[in-house]
Design a protein around this motif. Structure first.
Motif, PDB file in Angstrom:
ATOM      1  N   TYR A 151      27.839 -10.251 -10.102  1.00 27.44           N
ATOM      2  CA  TYR A 151      29.136 -10.172  -9.418  1.00 27.44           C
ATOM      3  C   TYR A 151      29.064 -10.560  -7.945  1.00 27.44           C
ATOM      4  N   THR A 152      27.979 -10.225  -7.240  1.00 25.65           N
ATOM      5  CA  THR A 152      27.932 -10.564  -5.812  1.00 25.65           C
ATOM      6  C   THR A 152      27.642 -12.044  -5.578  1.00 25.65           C
ATOM      7  N   ILE A 153      27.143 -12.718  -6.580  1.00 28.23           N
ATOM      8  CA  ILE A 153      26.985 -14.172  -6.500  1.00 28.23           C
ATOM      9  C   ILE A 153      28.308 -14.854  -6.844  1.00 28.23           C
ATOM     10  N   ASP A 154      29.022 -14.280  -7.800  1.00 29.57           N
ATOM     11  CA  ASP A 154      30.268 -14.888  -8.277  1.00 29.57           C
ATOM     12  C   ASP A 154      31.400 -14.841  -7.253  1.00 29.57           C
ATOM     13  N   TYR A 155      31.324 -13.933  -6.274  1.00 31.43           N
ATOM     14  CA  TYR A 155      32.385 -13.866  -5.273  1.00 31.43           C
ATOM     15  C   TYR A 155      32.630 -15.228  -4.621  1.00 31.43           C
ATOM     16  N   LEU A 156      31.545 -15.896  -4.239  1.00 31.46           N
ATOM     17  CA  LEU A 156      31.679 -17.204  -3.584  1.00 31.46           C
ATOM     18  C   LEU A 156      31.183 -18.351  -4.458  1.00 31.46           C
ATOM     19  N   GLY A 157      30.525 -18.039  -5.561  1.00 31.35           N
ATOM     20  CA  GLY A 157      29.960 -19.064  -6.421  1.00 31.35           C
ATOM     21  C   GLY A 157      28.512 -19.360  -6.041  1.00 31.35           C
ATOM     22  N   LYS A 158      27.762 -19.902  -6.996  1.00 32.40           N
ATOM     23  CA  LYS A 158      26.323 -20.140  -6.802  1.00 32.40           C
ATOM     24  C   LYS A 158      26.044 -21.109  -5.661  1.00 32.40           C
ATOM     25  N   LYS A 159      26.784 -22.204  -5.632  1.00 34.24           N
ATOM     26  CA  LYS A 159      26.506 -23.242  -4.640  1.00 34.24           C
ATOM     27  C   LYS A 159      26.705 -22.724  -3.221  1.00 34.24           C
ATOM     28  N   ARG A 160      27.828 -22.068  -2.986  1.00 35.06           N
ATOM     29  CA  ARG A 160      28.129 -21.566  -1.636  1.00 35.06           C
ATOM     30  C   ARG A 160      27.186 -20.431  -1.255  1.00 35.06           C
ATOM     31  N   THR A 161      26.887 -19.543  -2.194  1.00 36.71           N
ATOM     32  CA  THR A 161      25.958 -18.441  -1.927  1.00 36.71           C
ATOM     33  C   THR A 161      24.582 -18.978  -1.579  1.00 36.71           C
ATOM     34  N   ARG A 162      24.118 -19.957  -2.346  1.00 36.70           N
ATOM     35  CA  ARG A 162      22.814 -20.588  -2.089  1.00 36.70           C
ATOM     36  C   ARG A 162      22.768 -21.188  -0.684  1.00 36.70           C
ATOM     37  N   GLU A 163      23.835 -21.856  -0.304  1.00 35.96           N
ATOM     38  CA  GLU A 163      23.887 -22.493   1.013  1.00 35.96           C
ATOM     39  C   GLU A 163      23.848 -21.466   2.140  1.00 35.96           C
ATOM     40  N   LEU A 164      24.582 -20.372   1.968  1.00 35.20           N
ATOM     41  CA  LEU A 164      24.657 -19.358   3.020  1.00 35.20           C
ATOM     42  C   LEU A 164      23.357 -18.557   3.158  1.00 35.20           C
ATOM     43  N   LEU A 165      22.548 -18.554   2.099  1.00 35.15           N
ATOM     44  CA  LEU A 165      21.305 -17.781   2.131  1.00 35.15           C
ATOM     45  C   LEU A 165      20.061 -18.645   2.369  1.00 35.15           C
ATOM     46  N   LYS A 166      20.262 -19.912   2.707  1.00 32.90           N
ATOM     47  CA  LYS A 166      19.115 -20.829   2.790  1.00 32.90           C
ATOM     48  C   LYS A 166      18.125 -20.461   3.889  1.00 32.90           C
ATOM     49  N   ASP A 167      18.576 -19.753   4.914  1.00 28.87           N
ATOM     50  CA  ASP A 167      17.683 -19.401   6.022  1.00 28.87           C
ATOM     51  C   ASP A 167      17.178 -17.958   5.953  1.00 28.87           C
ATOM     52  N   ILE A 168      17.406 -17.288   4.842  1.00 30.40           N
ATOM     53  CA  ILE A 168      16.961 -15.895   4.717  1.00 30.40           C
ATOM     54  C   ILE A 168      15.432 -15.852   4.755  1.00 30.40           C
ATOM     55  N   SER A 169      14.885 -14.832   5.403  1.00 33.22           N
ATOM     56  CA  SER A 169      13.424 -14.746   5.543  1.00 33.22           C
ATOM     57  C   SER A 169      12.750 -14.148   4.319  1.00 33.22           C
ATOM     58  N   GLY A 170      13.455 -13.268   3.608  1.00 33.74           N
ATOM     59  CA  GLY A 170      12.848 -12.660   2.437  1.00 33.74           C
ATOM     60  C   GLY A 170      13.852 -11.832   1.658  1.00 33.74           C
ATOM     61  N   VAL A 171      13.516 -11.584   0.388  1.00 34.02           N
ATOM     62  CA  VAL A 171      14.391 -10.820  -0.500  1.00 34.02           C
ATOM     63  C   VAL A 171      13.591  -9.701  -1.155  1.00 34.02           C
ATOM     64  N   VAL A 172      14.146  -8.506  -1.105  1.00 34.04           N
ATOM     65  CA  VAL A 172      13.575  -7.349  -1.798  1.00 34.04           C
ATOM     66  C   VAL A 172      14.321  -7.206  -3.122  1.00 34.04           C
ATOM     67  N   SER A 173      13.656  -7.536  -4.220  1.00 36.15           N
ATOM     68  CA  SER A 173      14.269  -7.421  -5.542  1.00 36.15           C
ATOM     69  C   SER A 173      13.813  -6.118  -6.192  1.00 36.15           C
ATOM     70  N   VAL A 174      14.745  -5.409  -6.839  1.00 40.45           N
ATOM     71  CA  VAL A 174      14.399  -4.108  -7.420  1.00 40.45           C
ATOM     72  C   VAL A 174      13.727  -4.231  -8.783  1.00 40.45           C
ATOM     73  N   SER A 175      13.722  -5.437  -9.356  1.00 39.69           N
ATOM     74  CA  SER A 175      13.073  -5.615 -10.663  1.00 39.69           C
ATOM     75  C   SER A 175      12.678  -7.075 -10.842  1.00 39.69           C
ATOM     76  N   THR A 176      11.734  -7.293 -11.753  1.00 42.19           N
ATOM     77  CA  THR A 176      11.340  -8.660 -12.099  1.00 42.19           C
ATOM     78  C   THR A 176      12.510  -9.401 -12.718  1.00 42.19           C
ATOM     79  N   ALA A 177      13.309  -8.693 -13.503  1.00 49.18           N
ATOM     80  CA  ALA A 177      14.487  -9.316 -14.123  1.00 49.18           C
ATOM     81  C   ALA A 177      15.455  -9.821 -13.060  1.00 49.18           C
ATOM     82  N   ASN A 178      15.680  -9.038 -12.005  1.00 52.65           N
ATOM     83  CA  ASN A 178      16.557  -9.481 -10.926  1.00 52.65           C
ATOM     84  C   ASN A 178      15.972 -10.679 -10.188  1.00 52.65           C
TER      85      ASN A 178
END
Length: 388
Positions: A151-178
């Motif tokens: 749902y948090t990806i779908d708010y803006l769509g994959k392409k726009r979300t990907r573009e806005l997060l391109k400079d992120i330094s790191g991601v803490v994922s709560v599971s391997t599935a995520n």
């Protein structure tokens, strides 16, 4: 040598207050950060629109929370929101994000603190805002991905979300599935993602004496009690669990359902149904014999880990979101949509004392590595290793 962290800014759209304890898990992590001598500043913008339309209570504009050895500062600037709508070229989520970001930026300028890192809780709007602020203030940004759906990806769509997060330094994922969701959809490169399963405060969640807890809450001493903790919604499956209990027989099985919602359990033998304060949940869990959660979707389920820390065998979903926290030493995995499978698993634990003891010991052992202090230390190490 990695840079030392002194100041972290945490951005979230929901931080618990004493009067509104929503989303306690981000608070537990921030408290753990603070107890490691990190100065934590939380920016939690709140919607004035929701106040008007839903008559919700506005959080204080500024308040602080004392930890054992430190203090957390929380700020809640106001902003305007619109209903989530997409029609033609108009997406109101873009406006919501802009107003949320602006309130964060305005607050950061006012605070004038030299932050070493920004940590956003979930992708939209906090993670994306953290990424935007990172570029504007030249502060490395990270976000936690604990959502149970797209749902948090779908708010803006994959392409726009990907573009806005391109400079992120790191991601803490709560599971391997995520993590796999982010990689498969090409939202963030795999090398930027690290898996840190959710965890619990083991000073609150630990095994109590079963007989004492049953006496305290007026529960029958000799009953076999199934515990459920979660919202009463289709995804979590309290209704499916109730049907499974009916199959096994309410003359054998009693139950405790802790939660709230519209998809309520309906079976004989319910000893308690409804909300409980967070500090009472481990006492009720300790009074039970098994924890059952036929959930359809999770990021990483805190309720399961909490039940494990209280020494309960676990019956839960065989879907991949549980793979990081459940195995055969502590759980029976079932198809969460199959009432017969859920019932057979409950009956198996009910009839087999040796199995119940073995799974209980496995839960206690597994939960030792899923404590909030260790998780906070690991996340801080990941952030330090990715500071530029």
């Amino acid at each position: 040598m990695s840079k030392k962290i002194k100041n972290i800014c945490i951005i979230t759209d929901a931080y618990p207050t004493p009067d509104d304890p929503k989303n306690p898990f981000i608070d537990q992590l921030v408290v753990a950060f603070a107890e490691k001598n990190i100065n934590c500043t939380v920016i939690n913008p709140v919607s004035v629109t929701k106040k008007i339309i839903r008559k919700s209570v506005l959080r204080p504009k500024q308040w602080s929370k004392k930890t054992l050895n430190n203090k957390i500062q929380i700020y809640s600037p106001r902003y305007v929101t619109f209903s989530s709508k997409k029609f033609g070229f108009i997406n109101t989520n873009t406006l919501n994000l802009k107003f949320f970001e602006y309130s964060c930026i305005k607050m950061l300028k006012k605070l004038n603190i030299k932050f070493d890192a920004i940590y956003g809780h979930f992708i939209f709007p906090s993670g994306i805002s953290a990424s935007t602020i990172s570029k504007k203030f030249n502060i490395p940004a990270f976000f936690a991905y604990g959502e149970n759906t797209n749902y948090t990806i779908d708010y803006l769509g994959k392409k726009r979300t990907r573009e806005l997060l391109k400079d992120i330094s790191g991601v803490v994922s709560v599971s391997t599935a995520n993590k796999e969701i982010l990689v498969e959809q090409n939202i963030v490169p795999e090398q930027k993602i690290k898996v840190f399963p959710n965890s619990i405060n083991n000073k609150l969640f630990y095994k109590r004496d079963k007989d004492k807890m049953r006496e305290k809450y007026g529960l029958p001493k000799d009953a076999f009690i199934v515990a459920f903790v979660g919202r009463f919604v289709e995804v979590k499956g309290a209704n499916r669990l109730a049907k499974a209990i009916e199959k096994v027989g309410a003359n054998k099985i009693k139950s405790v359902f802790i939660g709230f919602g519209n998809v309520r359990p309906n079976c004989d033998g319910i000893l308690f149904e409804g909300k409980q304060p967070h500090d009472k949940i481990p006492e009720l869990l300790s009074a039970a014999d098994v924890f059952v959660l036929p959930t359809l979707a999770e990021g990483c389920c805190n309720s399961i880990i909490e039940a494990m820390a209280c020494g309960l065998p676990i019956i839960s979903s065989n879907r991949s979101f549980n793979d990081d926290i459940l195995d055969e030493t502590c759980s029976i995995r079932i198809d969460p949509t199959n009432i017969d499978e859920i019932a057979k698993a409950i009956e198996k634990v009910y009839e087999d004392d040796e199995l119940r003891v073995r799974l209980s010991k496995g839960s206690l052992e597994k939960s030792k590595s899923l404590n909030i202090e260790e998780r906070a230390e690991n996340i801080l190490g990941f952030i330090k290793g990715n500071l530029q």
